[in-house]
Scaffold this motif. Structure first.
Motif, PDB file in Angstrom:
ATOM      1  N   ALA A 291      -3.699   9.613 -13.744  1.00 11.41           N
ATOM      2  CA  ALA A 291      -4.014  10.158 -12.692  1.00 11.41           C
ATOM      3  C   ALA A 291      -3.183  10.308 -11.489  1.00 11.41           C
ATOM      4  CB  ALA A 291      -5.424   9.417 -12.313  1.00 11.41           C
ATOM      5  N   THR A 292      -3.173  11.175 -11.007  1.00 11.09           N
ATOM      6  CA  THR A 292      -2.544  11.513  -9.708  1.00 11.09           C
ATOM      7  C   THR A 292      -3.584  11.534  -8.674  1.00 11.09           C
ATOM      8  OG1 THR A 292      -2.417  13.871  -9.745  1.00 11.09           O
ATOM      9  CG2 THR A 292      -0.637  12.693 -10.789  1.00 11.09           C
ATOM     10  N   ALA A 293      -2.882  11.321  -7.476  1.00 12.38           N
ATOM     11  CA  ALA A 293      -3.886  11.470  -6.218  1.00 12.38           C
ATOM     12  C   ALA A 293      -4.692  12.883  -6.171  1.00 12.38           C
ATOM     13  CB  ALA A 293      -2.926  11.520  -4.957  1.00 12.38           C
ATOM     14  N   THR A 294      -4.233  13.923  -6.743  1.00 14.03           N
ATOM     15  CA  THR A 294      -5.159  15.199  -6.691  1.00 14.03           C
ATOM     16  C   THR A 294      -6.103  15.364  -7.949  1.00 14.03           C
ATOM     17  OG1 THR A 294      -3.290  16.241  -7.937  1.00 14.03           O
ATOM     18  CG2 THR A 294      -3.213  16.447  -5.536  1.00 14.03           C
ATOM     19  N   THR A 295      -5.673  14.429  -8.999  1.00 16.21           N
ATOM     20  CA  THR A 295      -6.606  14.411 -10.214  1.00 16.21           C
ATOM     21  C   THR A 295      -7.277  13.314 -10.186  1.00 16.21           C
ATOM     22  OG1 THR A 295      -5.137  13.236 -11.803  1.00 16.21           O
ATOM     23  CG2 THR A 295      -4.785  15.693 -11.504  1.00 16.21           C
ATOM     24  N   LEU A 296      -7.409  12.174  -9.470  1.00 15.29           N
ATOM     25  CA  LEU A 296      -8.096  11.048  -9.327  1.00 15.29           C
ATOM     26  C   LEU A 296      -9.613  11.272  -9.271  1.00 15.29           C
ATOM     27  CD1 LEU A 296      -8.285   7.952  -9.505  1.00 15.29           C
ATOM     28  CD2 LEU A 296      -7.980   7.867  -7.085  1.00 15.29           C
TER      29      LEU A 296
ATOM     30  N   ALA B 269       0.828  -1.302  -0.247  1.00 12.68           N
ATOM     31  CA  ALA B 269       0.190   0.016  -0.006  1.00 12.68           C
ATOM     32  C   ALA B 269       0.872   1.285   0.017  1.00 12.68           C
ATOM     33  CB  ALA B 269      -1.005   0.034   1.334  1.00 12.68           C
ATOM     34  N   ALA B 270       1.764   1.112   0.805  1.00 15.65           N
ATOM     35  CA  ALA B 270       2.609   2.567   0.592  1.00 15.65           C
ATOM     36  C   ALA B 270       3.585   2.840  -0.428  1.00 15.65           C
ATOM     37  CB  ALA B 270       3.668   2.153   1.935  1.00 15.65           C
ATOM     38  N   MET B 271       3.960   1.767  -1.139  1.00 10.71           N
ATOM     39  CA  MET B 271       4.518   2.120  -2.417  1.00 10.71           C
ATOM     40  C   MET B 271       3.287   2.499  -3.683  1.00 10.71           C
ATOM     41  SD  MET B 271       7.330  -0.957  -2.692  1.00 10.71           S
ATOM     42  CE  MET B 271       8.095  -0.331  -4.205  1.00 10.71           C
ATOM     43  N   LYS B 272       2.338   1.868  -3.274  1.00 12.16           N
ATOM     44  CA  LYS B 272       1.100   1.979  -4.215  1.00 12.16           C
ATOM     45  C   LYS B 272       0.479   3.504  -4.211  1.00 12.16           C
ATOM     46  CE  LYS B 272       1.025  -1.775  -6.856  1.00 12.16           C
ATOM     47  NZ  LYS B 272       0.986  -2.206  -8.104  1.00 12.16           N
ATOM     48  N   GLY B 273       0.636   4.125  -3.157  1.00 14.86           N
ATOM     49  CA  GLY B 273       0.109   5.316  -2.991  1.00 14.86           C
ATOM     50  C   GLY B 273      -1.358   5.391  -2.344  1.00 14.86           C
ATOM     51  N   SER B 274      -1.751   4.229  -1.893  1.00 12.85           N
ATOM     52  CA  SER B 274      -3.257   3.902  -1.492  1.00 12.85           C
ATOM     53  C   SER B 274      -3.564   4.901  -0.575  1.00 12.85           C
ATOM     54  CB  SER B 274      -3.359   2.680  -0.715  1.00 12.85           C
ATOM     55  OG  SER B 274      -2.894   1.600  -1.743  1.00 12.85           O
TER      56      SER B 274
ATOM     57  N   ILE C 113     -13.249  -0.844 -13.504  1.00 15.83           N
ATOM     58  CA  ILE C 113     -11.843   0.254 -13.364  1.00 15.83           C
ATOM     59  C   ILE C 113     -10.851  -0.294 -12.330  1.00 15.83           C
ATOM     60  CG2 ILE C 113     -11.173   2.406 -12.495  1.00 15.83           C
ATOM     61  CD1 ILE C 113     -13.805   3.523 -13.580  1.00 15.83           C
ATOM     62  N   VAL C 114      -9.705  -0.680 -12.820  1.00 20.34           N
ATOM     63  CA  VAL C 114      -8.559  -1.171 -11.913  1.00 20.34           C
ATOM     64  C   VAL C 114      -7.673   0.136 -11.786  1.00 20.34           C
ATOM     65  CG1 VAL C 114      -6.636  -2.650 -11.735  1.00 20.34           C
ATOM     66  CG2 VAL C 114      -8.910  -3.384 -12.675  1.00 20.34           C
ATOM     67  N   LEU C 115      -7.493   0.476 -10.274  1.00 18.56           N
ATOM     68  CA  LEU C 115      -6.309   1.327 -10.078  1.00 18.56           C
ATOM     69  C   LEU C 115      -5.214   0.736  -9.652  1.00 18.56           C
ATOM     70  CD1 LEU C 115      -8.978   3.557  -7.763  1.00 18.56           C
ATOM     71  CD2 LEU C 115      -8.502   3.744 -10.107  1.00 18.56           C
ATOM     72  N   ASP C 116      -4.189   1.262 -10.156  1.00 22.64           N
ATOM     73  CA  ASP C 116      -2.942   0.526  -9.994  1.00 22.64           C
ATOM     74  C   ASP C 116      -2.043   1.180  -8.742  1.00 22.64           C
ATOM     75  OD1 ASP C 116      -0.670  -1.280 -10.050  1.00 22.64           O
ATOM     76  OD2 ASP C 116       0.079  -0.209 -11.710  1.00 22.64           O
ATOM     77  N   GLN C 117      -1.202   2.296  -9.240  1.00 22.96           N
ATOM     78  CA  GLN C 117      -0.544   3.077  -8.302  1.00 22.96           C
ATOM     79  C   GLN C 117      -0.338   4.593  -8.653  1.00 22.96           C
ATOM     80  OE1 GLN C 117       2.772   4.565  -8.896  1.00 22.96           O
ATOM     81  NE2 GLN C 117       2.478   4.412 -10.949  1.00 22.96           N
ATOM     82  N   PHE C 118      -0.037   5.302  -7.519  1.00 22.62           N
ATOM     83  CA  PHE C 118      -0.166   6.896  -7.595  1.00 22.62           C
ATOM     84  C   PHE C 118       0.965   7.317  -7.015  1.00 22.62           C
ATOM     85  CE2 PHE C 118      -4.394   4.963  -7.787  1.00 22.62           C
ATOM     86  CZ  PHE C 118      -4.749   5.680  -9.209  1.00 22.62           C
ATOM     87  N   SER C 119       2.084   6.655  -6.755  1.00 24.52           N
ATOM     88  CA  SER C 119       3.397   7.285  -6.321  1.00 24.52           C
ATOM     89  C   SER C 119       4.610   7.166  -7.055  1.00 24.52           C
ATOM     90  CB  SER C 119       3.176   6.885  -4.794  1.00 24.52           C
ATOM     91  OG  SER C 119       3.636   5.225  -4.797  1.00 24.52           O
ATOM     92  N   MET C 120       4.721   6.038  -7.708  1.00 22.69           N
ATOM     93  CA  MET C 120       6.114   5.707  -8.249  1.00 22.69           C
ATOM     94  C   MET C 120       6.215   6.316  -9.933  1.00 22.69           C
ATOM     95  SD  MET C 120       6.575   1.925  -6.916  1.00 22.69           S
ATOM     96  CE  MET C 120       5.114   1.067  -7.432  1.00 22.69           C
ATOM     97  N   GLY C 121       5.030   6.297 -10.445  1.00 17.84           N
ATOM     98  CA  GLY C 121       5.234   6.920 -11.967  1.00 17.84           C
ATOM     99  C   GLY C 121       5.425   5.741 -12.926  1.00 17.84           C
ATOM    100  N   ILE C 122       5.469   4.660 -12.456  1.00 16.36           N
ATOM    101  CA  ILE C 122       5.731   3.398 -13.488  1.00 16.36           C
ATOM    102  C   ILE C 122       4.601   2.728 -13.634  1.00 16.36           C
ATOM    103  CG2 ILE C 122       8.171   3.282 -12.759  1.00 16.36           C
ATOM    104  CD1 ILE C 122       7.406   0.906 -10.958  1.00 16.36           C
ATOM    105  N   TYR C 123       4.461   1.465 -14.368  1.00 18.16           N
ATOM    106  CA  TYR C 123       3.507   0.450 -14.608  1.00 18.16           C
ATOM    107  C   TYR C 123       4.274  -0.853 -14.490  1.00 18.16           C
ATOM    108  CZ  TYR C 123       4.232  -0.490 -19.499  1.00 18.16           C
ATOM    109  OH  TYR C 123       4.816  -1.224 -20.547  1.00 18.16           O
ATOM    110  N   GLY C 124       3.349  -1.960 -14.035  1.00 17.23           N
ATOM    111  CA  GLY C 124       4.212  -3.030 -14.050  1.00 17.23           C
ATOM    112  C   GLY C 124       3.193  -4.344 -14.108  1.00 17.23           C
ATOM    113  N   VAL C 125       3.351  -5.311 -13.491  1.00 14.26           N
ATOM    114  CA  VAL C 125       2.482  -6.523 -13.543  1.00 14.26           C
ATOM    115  C   VAL C 125       1.080  -6.487 -13.385  1.00 14.26           C
ATOM    116  CG1 VAL C 125       2.216  -9.015 -12.688  1.00 14.26           C
ATOM    117  CG2 VAL C 125       4.288  -8.250 -12.961  1.00 14.26           C
TER     118      VAL C 125
ATOM    119  N   GLU D  65      -7.367   6.789  -1.294  1.00 17.97           N
ATOM    120  CA  GLU D  65      -8.577   6.213  -0.716  1.00 17.97           C
ATOM    121  C   GLU D  65      -9.608   7.074  -0.128  1.00 17.97           C
ATOM    122  OE1 GLU D  65      -7.193   2.513   1.490  1.00 17.97           O
ATOM    123  OE2 GLU D  65      -8.373   1.386  -0.172  1.00 17.97           O
ATOM    124  N   PRO D  66      -9.158   8.101   0.332  1.00 21.22           N
ATOM    125  CA  PRO D  66     -10.159   9.066   1.060  1.00 21.22           C
ATOM    126  C   PRO D  66     -11.058   9.451  -0.083  1.00 21.22           C
ATOM    127  CG  PRO D  66      -8.075   9.580   1.992  1.00 21.22           C
ATOM    128  CD  PRO D  66      -8.079   8.518   0.853  1.00 21.22           C
ATOM    129  N   THR D  67     -10.474   9.740  -1.259  1.00 17.54           N
ATOM    130  CA  THR D  67     -11.419  10.108  -2.525  1.00 17.54           C
ATOM    131  C   THR D  67     -12.271   8.904  -2.992  1.00 17.54           C
ATOM    132  OG1 THR D  67      -9.591  11.547  -3.359  1.00 17.54           O
ATOM    133  CG2 THR D  67     -11.043  10.704  -4.826  1.00 17.54           C
TER     134      THR D  67
END
Length: 182
Positions: free
Chosen positions: A132-137, A40-45, A83-95, A49-51
């Protein structure tokens, strides 16, 4: 590649057929949004999540956080998502993003411009992940809900993108070249 310019991109590998489904995303009245943070910490959960909880409480989305599911459970959950949300902190995509794209889902994540540029240069096509970023989600999710046909069209390109670039063939070519087997 930014840190080691002479490096070669080695795409992650996903079994496209395992994730495939004929179910179209965004066909239900309230879209199901899932987020499966392996870390969760790496994904920016905590940033998003408040949004997501607020949009869920407003009835705009059906939000579900997926945790500790076995692999087959993840396959079923992604196939059932819109809709699948992946990550919002690293700027990458993966598996996880590739699995969701292979399932033909709308994938929303923060993938920075440098990574998107590498993908477009290497693949010859744009990454079909909605930015999307945390602020634009919130505005991004509201736009998807307001125009589901446009989002579903983008999602429909996901399986082909993953099959073309993440089925293992490009990875084998990269390794073959790196190891000197031409």
């Amino acid at each position: 590649l930014r840190d080691v310019p002479q490096a070669t991109w080695l795409p992650v590998v996903v079994d496209v057929d395992r994730w495939a489904t004929d179910a179209a995303p965004l066909s239900r009245a309230v879209p199901r949004v899932v987020h499966a943070p392996s870390r969760a910490a790496m994904k920016g959960s905590e940033l998003v999540e408040p949004t997501l909880h607020r949009l869920h409480e407003q009835g705009l989305i059906d939000y579900r956080r997926l945790e500790k599911l076995p692999h087959e459970g993840m396959v079923a959950a992604y196939r059932d998502a819109d809709i699948v949300l992946d990550q919002f902190s690293m700027g990458i995509y993966g598996v996880a993003a590739c699995e969701a794209m292979a399932a033909g889902r709308v994938v929303v994540s923060h993938v920075d411009e440098q990574v998107r540029g590498v993908v477009e240069r290497e693949c010859g096509e744009a990454l079909p992940v909605v930015e999307a970023t945390a602020t634009t989600l919130e505005s991004v999710v509201r736009d998807i809900v307001a125009d589901p046909a446009r989002a579903a069209e983008r999602a429909s390109t996901g399986p082909g993108f993953v099959r073309a670039h993440h089925d293992g063939a490009r990875s084998a070519d990269a390794l073959r070249s790196f190891l000197g087997f031409v």
